[in-house]
Scaffold this motif. Sequence first.
Motif, PDB file in Angstrom:
ATOM      1  N   VAL A  17       0.866  -1.183   0.000  1.00 28.34           N
ATOM      2  CA  VAL A  17       0.000   0.000   0.000  1.00 28.34           C
ATOM      3  C   VAL A  17       0.900   1.230   0.000  1.00 28.34           C
ATOM      4  O   VAL A  17       2.106   1.128   0.224  1.00 28.34           O
ATOM      5  CB  VAL A  17      -0.942  -0.028   1.261  1.00 28.34           C
ATOM      6  N   GLY A  18       0.330   2.389  -0.259  1.00 25.31           N
ATOM      7  CA  GLY A  18       1.064   3.646  -0.121  1.00 25.31           C
ATOM      8  C   GLY A  18       2.227   3.783  -1.095  1.00 25.31           C
ATOM      9  O   GLY A  18       2.158   3.344  -2.249  1.00 25.31           O
ATOM     10  N   ILE A  19       3.308   4.371  -0.618  1.00 27.43           N
ATOM     11  CA  ILE A  19       4.460   4.666  -1.492  1.00 27.43           C
ATOM     12  C   ILE A  19       5.074   3.364  -2.020  1.00 27.43           C
ATOM     13  O   ILE A  19       5.439   3.281  -3.198  1.00 27.43           O
ATOM     14  CB  ILE A  19       5.524   5.479  -0.712  1.00 27.43           C
ATOM     15  N   GLY A  20       5.183   2.340  -1.164  1.00 28.67           N
ATOM     16  CA  GLY A  20       5.789   1.073  -1.591  1.00 28.67           C
ATOM     17  C   GLY A  20       5.022   0.441  -2.738  1.00 28.67           C
ATOM     18  O   GLY A  20       5.618  -0.055  -3.709  1.00 28.67           O
ATOM     19  N   LEU A  21       3.701   0.461  -2.647  1.00 26.73           N
ATOM     20  CA  LEU A  21       2.873  -0.101  -3.726  1.00 26.73           C
ATOM     21  C   LEU A  21       3.045   0.728  -5.006  1.00 26.73           C
ATOM     22  O   LEU A  21       3.151   0.165  -6.105  1.00 26.73           O
ATOM     23  CB  LEU A  21       1.399  -0.127  -3.295  1.00 26.73           C
ATOM     24  N   CYS A  86      18.429 -10.561  -6.298  1.00 27.45           N
ATOM     25  CA  CYS A  86      17.720  -9.392  -6.842  1.00 27.45           C
ATOM     26  C   CYS A  86      18.732  -8.372  -7.345  1.00 27.45           C
ATOM     27  O   CYS A  86      19.929  -8.445  -7.040  1.00 27.45           O
ATOM     28  CB  CYS A  86      16.811  -8.771  -5.790  1.00 27.45           C
ATOM     29  N   ASP A  87      18.233  -7.426  -8.147  1.00 27.85           N
ATOM     30  CA  ASP A  87      19.062  -6.335  -8.674  1.00 27.85           C
ATOM     31  C   ASP A  87      18.802  -5.031  -7.935  1.00 27.85           C
ATOM     32  O   ASP A  87      19.619  -4.106  -7.989  1.00 27.85           O
ATOM     33  CB  ASP A  87      18.734  -6.116 -10.164  1.00 27.85           C
ATOM     34  N   ILE A  88      17.623  -4.954  -7.306  1.00 26.55           N
ATOM     35  CA  ILE A  88      17.189  -3.700  -6.668  1.00 26.55           C
ATOM     36  C   ILE A  88      16.595  -4.050  -5.310  1.00 26.55           C
ATOM     37  O   ILE A  88      15.796  -4.989  -5.208  1.00 26.55           O
ATOM     38  CB  ILE A  88      16.096  -3.012  -7.533  1.00 26.55           C
ATOM     39  N   LEU A  89      16.999  -3.307  -4.289  1.00 22.65           N
ATOM     40  CA  LEU A  89      16.398  -3.451  -2.952  1.00 22.65           C
ATOM     41  C   LEU A  89      15.886  -2.086  -2.517  1.00 22.65           C
ATOM     42  O   LEU A  89      16.657  -1.123  -2.499  1.00 22.65           O
ATOM     43  CB  LEU A  89      17.443  -3.960  -1.944  1.00 22.65           C
ATOM     44  N   ILE A  90      14.611  -2.032  -2.167  1.00 17.66           N
ATOM     45  CA  ILE A  90      14.049  -0.766  -1.680  1.00 17.66           C
ATOM     46  C   ILE A  90      13.541  -0.964  -0.261  1.00 17.66           C
ATOM     47  O   ILE A  90      12.554  -1.676  -0.027  1.00 17.66           O
ATOM     48  CB  ILE A  90      12.938  -0.260  -2.623  1.00 17.66           C
ATOM     49  N   ASN A  91      14.262  -0.369   0.684  1.00 20.12           N
ATOM     50  CA  ASN A  91      13.862  -0.426   2.091  1.00 20.12           C
ATOM     51  C   ASN A  91      12.860   0.694   2.331  1.00 20.12           C
ATOM     52  O   ASN A  91      13.239   1.856   2.533  1.00 20.12           O
ATOM     53  CB  ASN A  91      15.098  -0.259   2.983  1.00 20.12           C
ATOM     54  N   ASN A  92      11.590   0.317   2.269  1.00 21.15           N
ATOM     55  CA  ASN A  92      10.517   1.316   2.319  1.00 21.15           C
ATOM     56  C   ASN A  92       9.643   1.201   3.567  1.00 21.15           C
ATOM     57  O   ASN A  92       9.117   2.208   4.036  1.00 21.15           O
ATOM     58  CB  ASN A  92       9.645   1.149   1.058  1.00 21.15           C
ATOM     59  N   ALA A  93       9.504  -0.006   4.128  1.00 25.02           N
ATOM     60  CA  ALA A  93       8.565  -0.179   5.249  1.00 25.02           C
ATOM     61  C   ALA A  93       8.924   0.772   6.379  1.00 25.02           C
ATOM     62  O   ALA A  93      10.091   0.911   6.754  1.00 25.02           O
ATOM     63  CB  ALA A  93       8.607  -1.628   5.757  1.00 25.02           C
ATOM     64  N   GLY A  94       7.912   1.420   6.910  1.00 28.64           N
ATOM     65  CA  GLY A  94       8.162   2.351   8.010  1.00 28.64           C
ATOM     66  C   GLY A  94       6.846   2.882   8.523  1.00 28.64           C
ATOM     67  O   GLY A  94       5.800   2.664   7.918  1.00 28.64           O
ATOM     68  N   ALA A  95       6.916   3.578   9.646  1.00 23.60           N
ATOM     69  CA  ALA A  95       5.694   4.117  10.242  1.00 23.60           C
ATOM     70  C   ALA A  95       6.048   5.279  11.146  1.00 23.60           C
ATOM     71  O   ALA A  95       7.122   5.303  11.758  1.00 23.60           O
ATOM     72  CB  ALA A  95       4.983   3.030  11.039  1.00 23.60           C
ATOM     73  N   GLY A  96       5.122   6.221  11.247  1.00 25.91           N
ATOM     74  CA  GLY A  96       5.303   7.353  12.158  1.00 25.91           C
ATOM     75  C   GLY A  96       5.164   6.883  13.597  1.00 25.91           C
ATOM     76  O   GLY A  96       4.647   5.799  13.872  1.00 25.91           O
ATOM     77  N   SER A  97       5.663   7.697  14.512  1.00 24.86           N
ATOM     78  CA  SER A  97       5.515   7.369  15.930  1.00 24.86           C
ATOM     79  C   SER A  97       4.899   8.591  16.613  1.00 24.86           C
ATOM     80  O   SER A  97       4.716   9.627  15.977  1.00 24.86           O
ATOM     81  CB  SER A  97       6.877   7.042  16.546  1.00 24.86           C
ATOM     82  N   GLU A  98       4.555   8.444  17.881  1.00 23.94           N
ATOM     83  CA  GLU A  98       4.027   9.595  18.633  1.00 23.94           C
ATOM     84  C   GLU A  98       4.347   9.361  20.094  1.00 23.94           C
ATOM     85  O   GLU A  98       3.868   8.389  20.685  1.00 23.94           O
ATOM     86  CB  GLU A  98       2.512   9.704  18.419  1.00 23.94           C
ATOM     87  N   GLU A  99       5.190  10.236  20.681  1.00 21.87           N
ATOM     88  CA  GLU A  99       5.619  10.021  22.059  1.00 21.87           C
ATOM     89  C   GLU A  99       6.394  11.254  22.536  1.00 21.87           C
ATOM     90  O   GLU A  99       6.667  12.146  21.741  1.00 21.87           O
ATOM     91  CB  GLU A  99       6.564   8.795  22.161  1.00 21.87           C
ATOM     92  N   THR A 100       6.730  11.241  23.812  1.00 20.91           N
ATOM     93  CA  THR A 100       7.751  12.174  24.291  1.00 20.91           C
ATOM     94  C   THR A 100       8.956  11.330  24.703  1.00 20.91           C
ATOM     95  O   THR A 100       8.805  10.146  25.054  1.00 20.91           O
ATOM     96  CB  THR A 100       7.276  12.993  25.515  1.00 20.91           C
ATOM     97  N   ILE A 101      10.108  11.923  24.686  1.00 19.03           N
ATOM     98  CA  ILE A 101      11.321  11.190  25.044  1.00 19.03           C
ATOM     99  C   ILE A 101      11.259  10.750  26.507  1.00 19.03           C
ATOM    100  O   ILE A 101      11.678   9.646  26.866  1.00 19.03           O
ATOM    101  CB  ILE A 101      12.565  12.060  24.764  1.00 19.03           C
TER     102      ILE A 101
END
Length: 264
Positions: A17-21, A86-101
């Motif tokens: 889904v999203g950018i990866g798709l 493979c010839d191409i690797l795209i490390n795309n999986a990711g997600a936003g976070s929400e917190e305080t340090i």
Amino acid sequence: MNLNLKDKVAVITGGSVGIGLAIAEGLAVEGVHLALCARDGERVVNAAQDISRQYGVEAAGIKADVTKAEDIDRFVEAIKAKFGGCDILINNAGAGSEETILDAPDARWQYYWDLHVMAAVRLARALAPAMIARGGGVILNNASICAAQPLYYEPIYNTTKAALVMFSKCLANELIPHNIRVNTVNPGLVLTPDWYKTATLLTEGKDMTPDDYLDRIAKDNAPIGRFASPEEVADFFVFLCSDRASYSVGATYYVDGGWLNVVT
Ligand code: NDP
């Protein structure tokens, strides 16, 4: 422009889904065969089947959580069994976070470190040798403008994406003698279904539509005044995959509608 990508093999994490798709579809248009992974097995299998049907390329959808080393091992085995590498690797999986340090526990830091950094480390380590045997390749890391210009509510996202950019630079130096070009893309605001879901939640019962909400975010942040479509970002990835980008090595490219507020 002929991109000379036909019959290459690309691995994309978070390709359901999203950018990866959108990257998967953009590469499929060029005749690239695909191995996609995501945690939701049904969605990623369906995405791969749809792409295969629509564009006539081979596409495998594999359930894998890239924060888990054992899932990455299984994903790599499946890639090797189907395509030999493979010839191409795209490390795309990711997600936003929400917190305080001050509130976030170690486990939360560890999860995003595994998601944004270790997944890229582990996949590069596992797949680069086969790329070298094939004569070279391309590795692209999808970080974020937040790697350089932090959003206040997601310090863990900002920090781990910044680490991904540095990892990408170090990997580029190590792999360019083997004809593997490594680069990073830092997108700005990209209108994926998830953004739309958030906007719908936040405007429920309010005198504002999701579109108004998104429009305000875009106008407040990006000089271009709108979100990018996933395809607008994906096209840039596809270009970087091709040998038309043969002198692009170890760089970080912003695709952000002008949002980055400094000259780098
Ligand atoms: P989406 O949420 O639309 O898609 C994320 C994809 O990653 C899905 O396929 C999801 O599938 C998969 N995924 C998430 N976690 C994991 C995991 N642990 N293991 C395997 N797959 C996983 O995200 P976007 O398309 O918006 O984002 C893609 C990348 O672009 C991310 O790295 C994000 O940080 C970056 N980015 C996005 C921006 C935006 O505005 N959209 C801006 C800047 C950067 P599943 O849930 O089934 O696992």
